[in-house]
Design a protein around this motif. Structure first.
Motif, PDB file in Angstrom:
ATOM      1  N   GLN A  60      -2.279  38.341  -7.160  1.00 61.30           N
ATOM      2  CA  GLN A  60      -3.176  37.186  -7.297  1.00 61.30           C
ATOM      3  C   GLN A  60      -2.437  35.880  -7.064  1.00 61.30           C
ATOM      4  O   GLN A  60      -2.999  34.938  -6.527  1.00 61.30           O
ATOM      5  N   ASN A 184     -14.143  31.889  -2.562  1.00 59.96           N
ATOM      6  CA  ASN A 184     -13.926  32.706  -3.763  1.00 59.96           C
ATOM      7  C   ASN A 184     -15.012  32.471  -4.785  1.00 59.96           C
ATOM      8  O   ASN A 184     -15.452  33.393  -5.474  1.00 59.96           O
ATOM      9  N   TRP A 189     -16.313  38.775  -4.960  1.00 57.09           N
ATOM     10  CA  TRP A 189     -15.882  40.141  -4.653  1.00 57.09           C
ATOM     11  C   TRP A 189     -14.819  40.175  -3.567  1.00 57.09           C
ATOM     12  O   TRP A 189     -14.041  41.117  -3.482  1.00 57.09           O
ATOM     13  N   ASP A 192     -11.452  40.364  -4.983  1.00 56.40           N
ATOM     14  CA  ASP A 192     -11.237  41.659  -5.647  1.00 56.40           C
ATOM     15  C   ASP A 192     -10.957  42.762  -4.624  1.00 56.40           C
ATOM     16  O   ASP A 192     -10.120  43.637  -4.853  1.00 56.40           O
ATOM     17  N   GLY A 195      -7.411  42.515  -3.630  1.00 56.62           N
ATOM     18  CA  GLY A 195      -6.421  42.553  -4.706  1.00 56.62           C
ATOM     19  C   GLY A 195      -5.704  41.235  -4.931  1.00 56.62           C
ATOM     20  O   GLY A 195      -4.558  41.217  -5.372  1.00 56.62           O
TER      21      GLY A 195
ATOM     22  N   LYS B  55     -13.031  31.870  -9.876  1.00 58.00           N
ATOM     23  CA  LYS B  55     -12.620  33.049 -10.641  1.00 58.00           C
ATOM     24  C   LYS B  55     -11.733  32.635 -11.814  1.00 58.00           C
ATOM     25  O   LYS B  55     -10.842  31.800 -11.666  1.00 58.00           O
TER      26      LYS B  55
END
Lengths: 253, 249
Positions: A60, A184, A189, A192, A195, B55
């Motif tokens: 991340q 984002n 998703w 995600d 990764g 996020k």
């Protein structure tokens, strides 16, 4: 010049005099050249952007104090766009031609699905994926024998084009979008799936290197197979067939 | 020079490269290229829900060290004095196109409602760092000041002077200003903000890149037009380096 007006399916003409076949449709030719420009701009402006932080990470996050998996020296000026360090201008080039690349690919794929190009020319038949057939094709490539693939794509070509069309370029587009903080928020998703943003950045770079490798192999094969004839066929659509090897008695160019 | 195929190839490639560089220096062509990023702004704003959140991460997903970047120590005696006083006399003013101009001390802001969020900071250069930011939602300050109907943008004036003494500044539109994750942060990873990270107050606009995250904020000005301020492009890097004002990509 005896032009064959029908789209030939046979690899070899029955006569040994030079014949031409119609090899590339207009949509394929337009996309090829638009895409050639777009890909070069994307690769070179991408290297400019990479030069701003020439380190790659998985996961991340990733910055100078974190563990990179790859650290490269900055790419030289001849490989980047612009040739001097200018991150803002590199981004302008990259993010403008990204539209050309992405919507060019989309238009080409939709059109090629519609006109049967993908089904007739790119899709592999069951016979072609048989190991013996593939092995034959590999051996021919090793001998630089491209006669059989003059009128149609050979299996290795089909596999490579499919990897680029359905693998590398779509992955480049998706990982590119994943690096955008705005995207984002819109499509959480995305991050995600890959990764993390730094993983997406790494995959983006690996795919770009894959495209660069494809271009090198592509250009070498064009030169080996006869650059004038090959390039002419991608401009006019018409390709001059060489005589079949069996009757090749020494009068070929 | 002997003309060979090799020379033609090399010369042609060099010509193309310098041609691209010349194009890049042409003002009209730059504007054309910039349409790509303007298109991204339009598309992202139409795809994104106005309130769509960036996020947020779990505490263990944070970067071990949150990288400091840009100004790490603002120059000048005024800032040094504030730092030595632990920012006890720092004032954040909210003015411009507002009904009731405001001035807040850091202590007042820290005593007010707060929001904590563990988000990813993405630098335009390509690196990312994840940290926990705590601060007061900007919306609350704007509600206190009461934006006038002509207000379209918020400008963040900062205490760090860059090259040639130009102050750092940034600006956002009202969609980002009223976004729930847009805060004026006074803590990073549960500790009072350090000078390198923007003490005492730093803007967080979580759906945009790092250069929008103005540090050392001392004044928030509501304006109707960005072209009258400094270089006219809405931010220090936008004016000086040509970065896009919208930094969502």
């Amino acid at each position: 010049m005896a032009k064959s007006e029908s789209k030939r399916e046979t690899a070899h003409p029955p006569v040994s005099q030079p014949q031409t076949v119609f090899r590339h449709r207009l949509s394929t030719r337009i996309w090829h050249w638009v895409n050639a420009v777009a890909i070069f701009v994307m690769l070179m402006s991408g290297l400019m952007i990479f030069n701003a932080h020439p380190r790659l990470y998985w996961g991340q996050y990733g910055a100078n104090l974190d563990q990179p998996w790859l650290v490269l020296p900055r790419f030289p000026g001849w490989a980047t766009l612009p040739s001097n360090y200018d991150l803002a201008l590199g981004r302008h080039w990259h993010l403008a031609f990204a539209w050309v690349l992405a919507f060019g690919l989309l238009a080409y794929l939709v059109w090629s699905l519609f006109n049967g190009h993908l089904r007739k020319d790119v899709a592999l038949s069951r016979a072609e994926v048989a190991p013996a057939h593939l092995w034959e094709d590999i051996k021919k490539h090793a001998r630089f024998d491209f006669h059989e693939s003059e009128a149609r794509y050979n299996p290795l070509q089909k596999i490579t084009y499919s990897l680029v069309l359905f693998g590398l370029i779509p992955l480049l587009i998706l990982t590119g979008l994943t690096m955008s903080p705005g995207m984002n928020a819109a499509f959480p998703w995305l991050v995600d799936v890959f990764g993390g943003r730094q993983s997406a950045r790494s995959i983006h770079f690996i795919c770009a290197m894959g495209i660069a490798a494809f271009i090198i192999v592509h250009l070498v094969l064009v030169i080996l197979a006869g650059p004038v004839n090959e390039i002419r066929s991608m401009i006019t659509g018409w390709f001059r067939l060489s005589p079949p090897p069996a009757s090749n008695s020494g009068d070929s160019a | 020079m002997i003309i060979t195929r090799r020379n033609i190839l090399v010369g042609g490639a060099a010509g193309l490269l310098s041609g691209c560089d010349a194009l890049g220096k042409n003002e009209d062509f730059r504007k054309l290229l910039a349409l790509g990023e303007k298109g991204n702004f339009a598309i992202q704003r139409s795809l994104q829900d106005r309130m769509a959140l960036a996020k947020e991460f779990r505490p263990q997903q944070r970067s071990p060290v949150f990288r400091m970047n840009g100004t790490r120590q603002p120059r000048g005696e005024a800032y040094a004095k504030h730092a030595s006083e632990k920012f006890a006399n720092w004032r954040l003013t909210v003015d411009g196109l507002v009904a009731r101009p405001q001035a807040f001390s850091v202590a007042q802001l820290m005593a007010g409602p707060k929001r904590s969020q563990i988000t990813r900071h993405d630098c335009v250069e390509g690196w990312s760092a994840i940290g926990k930011w705590t601060g007061i939602p900007l919306k609350l300050l704007l509600d206190a000041a009461g934006l006038k109907s002509q207000a379209r943008f918020l400008v963040f004036h900062c205490a760090d002077k860059m090259g040639f003494g130009t102050p750092y500044y940034e600006s956002i539109d009202l969609i980002d200003a009223f976004h729930p994750q847009t805060i004026l942060a006074w803590a990073l990873n549960d500790e009072t903000l350090m000078i390198g990270n923007g003490a005492p107050l730093r803007l967080r606009v979580e759906r945009q890149l790092g250069y929008k995250q103005a540090k050392y904020v001392e004044r928030i000005e509501a304006v109707d037009d960005l072209s009258k301020l400094y270089g006219g492009k809405g931010g220090y890097w936008e004016d000086g380096a040509g970065y896009e004002w919208y930094a969502g990509i």
